[in-house]
Design a protein around this motif. Structure first.
Motif, PDB file in Angstrom:
ATOM      1  N   GLY A 105       0.803  -1.214   0.000  1.00  0.00           N
ATOM      2  CA  GLY A 105       0.000   0.000   0.000  1.00  0.00           C
ATOM      3  C   GLY A 105       0.837   1.265   0.000  1.00  0.00           C
ATOM      4  O   GLY A 105       0.306   2.360   0.085  1.00  0.00           O
ATOM      5  N   GLY A 106       2.150   1.129  -0.116  1.00  0.00           N
ATOM      6  CA  GLY A 106       3.038   2.289  -0.117  1.00  0.00           C
ATOM      7  C   GLY A 106       3.398   2.737  -1.517  1.00  0.00           C
ATOM      8  O   GLY A 106       2.564   2.742  -2.424  1.00  0.00           O
ATOM      9  N   LEU A 107       4.660   3.078  -1.695  1.00  0.00           N
ATOM     10  CA  LEU A 107       5.147   3.566  -2.976  1.00  0.00           C
ATOM     11  C   LEU A 107       6.150   2.575  -3.553  1.00  0.00           C
ATOM     12  O   LEU A 107       7.062   2.133  -2.855  1.00  0.00           O
ATOM     13  N   ALA A 108       5.967   2.222  -4.811  1.00  0.00           N
ATOM     14  CA  ALA A 108       6.934   1.400  -5.538  1.00  0.00           C
ATOM     15  C   ALA A 108       7.792   2.346  -6.369  1.00  0.00           C
ATOM     16  O   ALA A 108       7.268   3.183  -7.101  1.00  0.00           O
ATOM     17  N   VAL A 109       9.104   2.225  -6.239  1.00  0.00           N
ATOM     18  CA  VAL A 109      10.045   3.075  -6.966  1.00  0.00           C
ATOM     19  C   VAL A 109      10.936   2.181  -7.821  1.00  0.00           C
ATOM     20  O   VAL A 109      11.508   1.210  -7.317  1.00  0.00           O
ATOM     21  N   ALA A 110      11.039   2.491  -9.096  1.00  0.00           N
ATOM     22  CA  ALA A 110      11.923   1.742  -9.994  1.00  0.00           C
ATOM     23  C   ALA A 110      13.325   2.345  -9.875  1.00  0.00           C
ATOM     24  O   ALA A 110      13.582   3.445 -10.366  1.00  0.00           O
ATOM     25  N   ARG A 111      14.197   1.616  -9.187  1.00  0.00           N
ATOM     26  CA  ARG A 111      15.550   2.111  -8.918  1.00  0.00           C
ATOM     27  C   ARG A 111      16.284   2.505 -10.199  1.00  0.00           C
ATOM     28  O   ARG A 111      16.235   1.794 -11.189  1.00  0.00           O
ATOM     29  N   ARG A 112      16.949   3.641 -10.153  1.00  0.00           N
ATOM     30  CA  ARG A 112      17.795   4.182 -11.225  1.00  0.00           C
ATOM     31  C   ARG A 112      17.031   4.476 -12.519  1.00  0.00           C
ATOM     32  O   ARG A 112      17.628   4.703 -13.563  1.00  0.00           O
ATOM     33  N   SER A 113      15.710   4.490 -12.460  1.00  0.00           N
ATOM     34  CA  SER A 113      14.928   4.715 -13.681  1.00  0.00           C
ATOM     35  C   SER A 113      14.942   6.171 -14.134  1.00  0.00           C
ATOM     36  O   SER A 113      14.395   6.501 -15.180  1.00  0.00           O
ATOM     37  N   HIS A 114      15.588   7.033 -13.364  1.00  0.00           N
ATOM     38  CA  HIS A 114      15.734   8.431 -13.780  1.00  0.00           C
ATOM     39  C   HIS A 114      16.925   8.613 -14.722  1.00  0.00           C
ATOM     40  O   HIS A 114      17.133   9.696 -15.250  1.00  0.00           O
ATOM     41  N   HIS A 168      19.631   7.699 -18.070  1.00  0.00           N
ATOM     42  CA  HIS A 168      19.502   7.563 -19.529  1.00  0.00           C
ATOM     43  C   HIS A 168      19.105   6.147 -19.949  1.00  0.00           C
ATOM     44  O   HIS A 168      18.575   5.953 -21.036  1.00  0.00           O
ATOM     45  N   LEU A 169      19.321   5.176 -19.088  1.00  0.00           N
ATOM     46  CA  LEU A 169      18.984   3.790 -19.427  1.00  0.00           C
ATOM     47  C   LEU A 169      17.482   3.567 -19.587  1.00  0.00           C
ATOM     48  O   LEU A 169      17.061   2.562 -20.157  1.00  0.00           O
ATOM     49  N   TYR A 170      16.682   4.511 -19.095  1.00  0.00           N
ATOM     50  CA  TYR A 170      15.225   4.354 -19.131  1.00  0.00           C
ATOM     51  C   TYR A 170      14.533   5.460 -19.932  1.00  0.00           C
ATOM     52  O   TYR A 170      13.329   5.642 -19.817  1.00  0.00           O
ATOM     53  N   LEU A 171      15.295   6.174 -20.754  1.00  0.00           N
ATOM     54  CA  LEU A 171      14.677   7.216 -21.580  1.00  0.00           C
ATOM     55  C   LEU A 171      13.606   6.635 -22.506  1.00  0.00           C
ATOM     56  O   LEU A 171      12.594   7.280 -22.777  1.00  0.00           O
ATOM     57  N   ALA A 210       7.781   6.136 -24.158  1.00  0.00           N
ATOM     58  CA  ALA A 210       6.605   5.275 -24.345  1.00  0.00           C
ATOM     59  C   ALA A 210       5.329   5.910 -23.806  1.00  0.00           C
ATOM     60  O   ALA A 210       4.237   5.601 -24.284  1.00  0.00           O
ATOM     61  N   ILE A 211       5.457   6.799 -22.828  1.00  0.00           N
ATOM     62  CA  ILE A 211       4.256   7.407 -22.240  1.00  0.00           C
ATOM     63  C   ILE A 211       4.058   8.854 -22.677  1.00  0.00           C
ATOM     64  O   ILE A 211       3.253   9.571 -22.098  1.00  0.00           O
ATOM     65  N   THR A 212       4.777   9.276 -23.704  1.00  0.00           N
ATOM     66  CA  THR A 212       4.585  10.639 -24.214  1.00  0.00           C
ATOM     67  C   THR A 212       3.799  10.636 -25.514  1.00  0.00           C
ATOM     68  O   THR A 212       3.792  11.616 -26.243  1.00  0.00           O
ATOM     69  N   VAL A 213       3.129   9.540 -25.792  1.00  0.00           N
ATOM     70  CA  VAL A 213       2.369   9.395 -27.039  1.00  0.00           C
ATOM     71  C   VAL A 213       1.282  10.461 -27.133  1.00  0.00           C
ATOM     72  O   VAL A 213       1.101  11.087 -28.160  1.00  0.00           O
ATOM     73  N   GLY A 214       0.559  10.665 -26.069  1.00  0.00           N
ATOM     74  CA  GLY A 214      -0.524  11.644 -26.085  1.00  0.00           C
ATOM     75  C   GLY A 214      -0.909  12.040 -24.682  1.00  0.00           C
ATOM     76  O   GLY A 214      -0.510  11.408 -23.708  1.00  0.00           O
ATOM     77  N   TYR A 215      -1.672  13.104 -24.583  1.00  0.00           N
ATOM     78  CA  TYR A 215      -2.116  13.562 -23.274  1.00  0.00           C
ATOM     79  C   TYR A 215      -2.967  12.473 -22.629  1.00  0.00           C
ATOM     80  O   TYR A 215      -3.830  11.888 -23.255  1.00  0.00           O
ATOM     81  N   GLY A 216      -2.702  12.170 -21.394  1.00  0.00           N
ATOM     82  CA  GLY A 216      -3.456  11.141 -20.696  1.00  0.00           C
ATOM     83  C   GLY A 216      -2.810   9.770 -20.738  1.00  0.00           C
ATOM     84  O   GLY A 216      -3.352   8.807 -20.208  1.00  0.00           O
ATOM     85  N   ASP A 217      -1.637   9.655 -21.384  1.00  0.00           N
ATOM     86  CA  ASP A 217      -0.962   8.363 -21.476  1.00  0.00           C
ATOM     87  C   ASP A 217       0.017   8.117 -20.333  1.00  0.00           C
ATOM     88  O   ASP A 217       0.598   7.045 -20.238  1.00  0.00           O
ATOM     89  N   ALA A 249       7.578  -4.136 -17.720  1.00  0.00           N
ATOM     90  CA  ALA A 249       8.225  -5.294 -17.087  1.00  0.00           C
ATOM     91  C   ALA A 249       9.645  -4.943 -16.636  1.00  0.00           C
ATOM     92  O   ALA A 249      10.092  -5.395 -15.571  1.00  0.00           O
ATOM     93  N   ARG A 250      10.362  -4.138 -17.422  1.00  0.00           N
ATOM     94  CA  ARG A 250      11.707  -3.693 -17.011  1.00  0.00           C
ATOM     95  C   ARG A 250      11.640  -2.899 -15.716  1.00  0.00           C
ATOM     96  O   ARG A 250      12.482  -3.049 -14.831  1.00  0.00           O
ATOM     97  N   LEU A 251      10.636  -2.028 -15.607  1.00  0.00           N
ATOM     98  CA  LEU A 251      10.482  -1.225 -14.394  1.00  0.00           C
ATOM     99  C   LEU A 251      10.109  -2.109 -13.206  1.00  0.00           C
ATOM    100  O   LEU A 251      10.630  -1.931 -12.102  1.00  0.00           O
ATOM    101  N   GLU A 252       9.220  -3.058 -13.432  1.00  0.00           N
ATOM    102  CA  GLU A 252       8.835  -3.993 -12.361  1.00  0.00           C
ATOM    103  C   GLU A 252      10.049  -4.758 -11.842  1.00  0.00           C
ATOM    104  O   GLU A 252      10.168  -5.024 -10.651  1.00  0.00           O
ATOM    105  N   ALA A 253      10.964  -5.096 -12.744  1.00  0.00           N
ATOM    106  CA  ALA A 253      12.137  -5.896 -12.369  1.00  0.00           C
ATOM    107  C   ALA A 253      13.094  -5.145 -11.442  1.00  0.00           C
ATOM    108  O   ALA A 253      13.871  -5.777 -10.724  1.00  0.00           O
TER     109      ALA A 253
END
Length: 184
Positions: free
Chosen positions: A54-63, A65-68, A73-80, A93-97
């Protein structure tokens, strides 16, 4: 430093919240390449976060360049912003890992850049946490006063853009000034 936005949030029951996302302009009304820095997001636990999650899930090091490609992928359109799991399941799945879901006590905080992927961590199905009152948190976003904000409001169901302005000169009803140190 100024408060860009703040919010009291509560995750409860089977509410999944927003999937893995970065704080793009929908959450953070400042240009992605703001020259005064990306600012910081502070996630403050108001309730204990334990094995029921029920807390916060953080994808380590996803800030980094490896995750650009995940950001793209989520800049396709407003609301994505919250739809990476639908738009690019392999990237989700990469973020979940690499996610971390820390146990926290009230008053514990997670400090992250707006470009670090994060999401609410759903409760374990059938757990006491899922049936309980929920997990409360306070989220606050800080940026230098010189940073530019590009606001938008919903008026009569339509997005109305506001002129860019430095955060320190912005409407205090939307962006409350915080008279504090300029360093953390």
């Amino acid at each position: 430093m100024c408060v860009l936005r703040d919010a009291y949030l509560k995750l409860r029951g089977d509410n999944q919240g927003c999937n893995f996302h970065v704080d793009d302009t929908g959450f953070w009304p400042s240009p992605r390449d703001e020259p005064h820095g990306p600012g910081v997001n502070v996630w403050l636990a108001l309730d204990p976060v334990g094995g029921d999650r029920g807390g916060l899930a953080v994808a380590r090091r996803s800030h980094t360049h490896l995750y650009l490609d995940c950001r793209e992928a989520i800049t396709v359109g407003y609301g994505d912003t919250c739809r990476i799991h639908e738009l690019a399941p392999e990237k989700a799945a990469r973020l979940e890992a690499v996610k971390d879901c820390p146990h926290m006590a009230p008053g514990d905080a997670i400090i992250l850049t707006r470009f670090c992927f994060h999401r609410g961590d759903p409760f374990v199905v059938g757990s006491e946490g899922a049936a309980g009152p929920g997990i409360s948190r306070y989220s606050v976003r800080y940026m230098p006063g010189e940073a530019v904000v590009e606001g938008a409001d919903f008026v009569d169901g339509k997005v109305v853009r506001e002129d860019p302005v430095q955060l320190k000169d912005a409407n205090p009803q939307k962006y409350p000034a915080w008279e504090g140190s300029t360093s953390f």
